[in-house]
Design a protein around this motif. Sequence first.
Motif, PDB file in Angstrom:
ATOM      1  N   ARG A 107       0.560  -1.537  -0.158  1.00 27.78           N
ATOM      2  CA  ARG A 107       0.075  -0.516  -0.201  1.00 27.78           C
ATOM      3  C   ARG A 107       0.778   1.318   0.177  1.00 27.78           C
ATOM      4  O   ARG A 107       1.821   1.335   1.261  1.00 27.78           O
ATOM      5  CB  ARG A 107      -1.248   0.200   1.132  1.00 27.78           C
ATOM      6  CG  ARG A 107      -0.869   0.054   2.570  1.00 27.78           C
ATOM      7  CD  ARG A 107       1.279   0.406   3.399  1.00 27.78           C
ATOM      8  NE  ARG A 107       0.918   0.260   4.669  1.00 27.78           N
ATOM      9  CZ  ARG A 107       1.647   1.067   4.908  1.00 27.78           C
ATOM     10  NH1 ARG A 107       2.511   1.547   4.325  1.00 27.78           N
ATOM     11  NH2 ARG A 107       2.397   1.362   6.568  1.00 27.78           N
ATOM     12  N   HIS A 145      10.519   6.101   8.829  1.00 21.86           N
ATOM     13  CA  HIS A 145       9.320   5.797   9.991  1.00 21.86           C
ATOM     14  C   HIS A 145       9.812   4.916   9.899  1.00 21.86           C
ATOM     15  O   HIS A 145       9.487   3.995  11.374  1.00 21.86           O
ATOM     16  CB  HIS A 145       8.539   4.865   9.050  1.00 21.86           C
ATOM     17  CG  HIS A 145       7.379   5.861   8.084  1.00 21.86           C
ATOM     18  ND1 HIS A 145       6.470   6.736   9.430  1.00 21.86           N
ATOM     19  CD2 HIS A 145       7.000   7.240   7.139  1.00 21.86           C
ATOM     20  CE1 HIS A 145       6.015   7.732   8.045  1.00 21.86           C
ATOM     21  NE2 HIS A 145       6.177   7.648   7.366  1.00 21.86           N
ATOM     22  N   GLU A 201      -4.008   8.838   4.667  1.00 18.73           N
ATOM     23  CA  GLU A 201      -4.286   8.696   6.081  1.00 18.73           C
ATOM     24  C   GLU A 201      -4.477  10.895   6.393  1.00 18.73           C
ATOM     25  O   GLU A 201      -3.796  11.100   6.509  1.00 18.73           O
ATOM     26  CB  GLU A 201      -2.705   8.442   6.524  1.00 18.73           C
ATOM     27  CG  GLU A 201      -2.051   6.933   6.133  1.00 18.73           C
ATOM     28  CD  GLU A 201      -1.634   6.290   7.048  1.00 18.73           C
ATOM     29  OE1 GLU A 201      -0.455   7.049   7.595  1.00 18.73           O
ATOM     30  OE2 GLU A 201      -1.729   4.928   7.677  1.00 18.73           O
ATOM     31  N   ASN A 213      -2.681   3.760  11.513  1.00 18.52           N
ATOM     32  CA  ASN A 213      -1.641   3.005  10.749  1.00 18.52           C
ATOM     33  C   ASN A 213      -1.775   1.363  10.802  1.00 18.52           C
ATOM     34  O   ASN A 213      -1.875   1.052   9.980  1.00 18.52           O
ATOM     35  CB  ASN A 213      -0.675   3.496  10.829  1.00 18.52           C
ATOM     36  CG  ASN A 213       0.781   3.384   9.530  1.00 18.52           C
ATOM     37  OD1 ASN A 213       1.042   2.171   9.534  1.00 18.52           O
ATOM     38  ND2 ASN A 213       0.334   3.397   8.534  1.00 18.52           N
ATOM     39  N   ALA A 233       0.450   5.056   1.238  1.00 21.28           N
ATOM     40  CA  ALA A 233      -0.528   5.628   2.496  1.00 21.28           C
ATOM     41  C   ALA A 233       0.106   6.797   2.755  1.00 21.28           C
ATOM     42  O   ALA A 233       0.388   7.283   3.559  1.00 21.28           O
ATOM     43  CB  ALA A 233      -0.218   4.677   3.725  1.00 21.28           C
ATOM     44  N   SER A 257      -0.056  10.972   3.575  1.00 20.85           N
ATOM     45  CA  SER A 257      -1.606  12.538   4.661  1.00 20.85           C
ATOM     46  C   SER A 257      -1.357  13.233   3.476  1.00 20.85           C
ATOM     47  O   SER A 257      -0.599  13.686   2.710  1.00 20.85           O
ATOM     48  CB  SER A 257      -0.385  11.941   5.847  1.00 20.85           C
ATOM     49  OG  SER A 257       0.078  11.587   6.514  1.00 20.85           O
ATOM     50  N   ARG A 262       8.147   1.566   2.640  1.00 17.55           N
ATOM     51  CA  ARG A 262       7.540   3.453   2.672  1.00 17.55           C
ATOM     52  C   ARG A 262       8.898   4.079   2.852  1.00 17.55           C
ATOM     53  O   ARG A 262      10.394   2.973   3.721  1.00 17.55           O
ATOM     54  CB  ARG A 262       6.947   3.905   4.497  1.00 17.55           C
ATOM     55  CG  ARG A 262       7.205   3.041   5.645  1.00 17.55           C
ATOM     56  CD  ARG A 262       6.278   3.510   6.593  1.00 17.55           C
ATOM     57  NE  ARG A 262       6.506   2.588   7.611  1.00 17.55           N
ATOM     58  CZ  ARG A 262       5.892   1.782   8.753  1.00 17.55           C
ATOM     59  NH1 ARG A 262       4.775   2.643   9.040  1.00 17.55           N
ATOM     60  NH2 ARG A 262       6.381   1.246  10.469  1.00 17.55           N
TER      61      ARG A 262
HETATM   62  N1  GLU Z   1       1.143   9.236   6.079  1.00 17.87           N
HETATM   63  C1  GLU Z   1       2.577   8.485   6.124  1.00 17.87           C
HETATM   64  C2  GLU Z   1       3.399   9.364   5.279  1.00 17.87           C
HETATM   65  O1  GLU Z   1       2.721  10.625   4.503  1.00 17.87           O
HETATM   66  C3  GLU Z   1       3.114   6.833   5.519  1.00 17.87           C
HETATM   67  C4  GLU Z   1       2.832   6.231   6.902  1.00 17.87           C
HETATM   68  C5  GLU Z   1       3.392   4.406   5.977  1.00 17.87           C
HETATM   69  O2  GLU Z   1       3.719   4.545   5.027  1.00 17.87           O
HETATM   70  O3  GLU Z   1       2.808   4.517   7.339  1.00 17.87           O
HETATM   71  O4  GLU Z   1       4.273   9.751   5.738  1.00 17.87           O
END
Ligand code: GLU
Length: 231
Positions: free
Chosen positions: A7, A202, A43, A184, A9, A11, A198
Amino acid sequence: MKPVITRFAPSPTGTLHIGGLRTALFNYVYSKQNNGKFLIRIEDTDRERSTKEFEKNILDNLSSIGLTPDENPINQSERNEIYVKAAEKIIESGKAYWCDCSPEDLELMRKEQTEAGKKPMYDGRSRNLGLPKTDKTVLRLATPESGEIVVKDLIRGEIKFNNNELDDLILLRSDGTPTYHLCNVVDDFEQKITTVIRGEDHISNTPRQIHIQNALGYPELEYAHLPLVLG
Ligand code: GLU
C-alpha cells in the motif's frame, strides 16, 4: 505463500512530492512482481492539515503515470469506529491504561530527565494506578519494559530496538480520537497488507507499531524502509 499486498499511505497535507512518488512506485512494482495487489490509503486523520485538494492532487498524479490501485482508496477520516473498537480490544486484554498526566506534568518530567542526562520519555507513572477513563485521560499502550523488538527489513536486514527505550505511546487522545500509530496498524491489518514499503524516516515508528500489532494479535508484516530522496 500469501499473495503480496502493498500500500501507499500518503497524508494529504501537501502535493505529491518525488519521495512519495518513488515510494508509491516501489510499492506498485513489488506487488506486481509478486502477482499481488497495490492499494492506496489516505491517512487524513490530521484534520487541520489534510485537504481534499491535496488528496485529489496525489491520486490524479499517481493515476497519470499508471500507478492505479487494485481497490478503491480508503480514507482514515471515515473509519474512526474501527480504530476505537481496536483500542477497546487492547483495553480488554489489559495491555493499555488510562493516564491523566497534564501537559505541565509531562513538561516537568522531560525537564527533570534532561537535567539528569536521561533521554526524555514518558516514564509510565500512571501504568499501575488503574485510573478510570475521564475527559482528561489519554489511553496509553503498556509497552513491554524489557527485551527487544527485531525488525526484519528487506533492505537493511535486522534492526534491533530495546523495549526500555520506547515509551508507552498514546492510542486514544483525551477527546477519544485515535492517534496516527493506532490507525496505521489497524488499517494495515484490515487491508490485509503483507509488506510495508515506506521511507526510512518511519523506521523509529516501526517497533512501536509492532507492539500495537502484538497487543491486537495481528500477524507480522514484512518491511522495507527506503532511503530518502534528498536535495
Ligand atoms: N502517512 C505516512 C506518510 O505520509 C506514511 C505512513 C506509512 O507508510 O506507514 O508519511
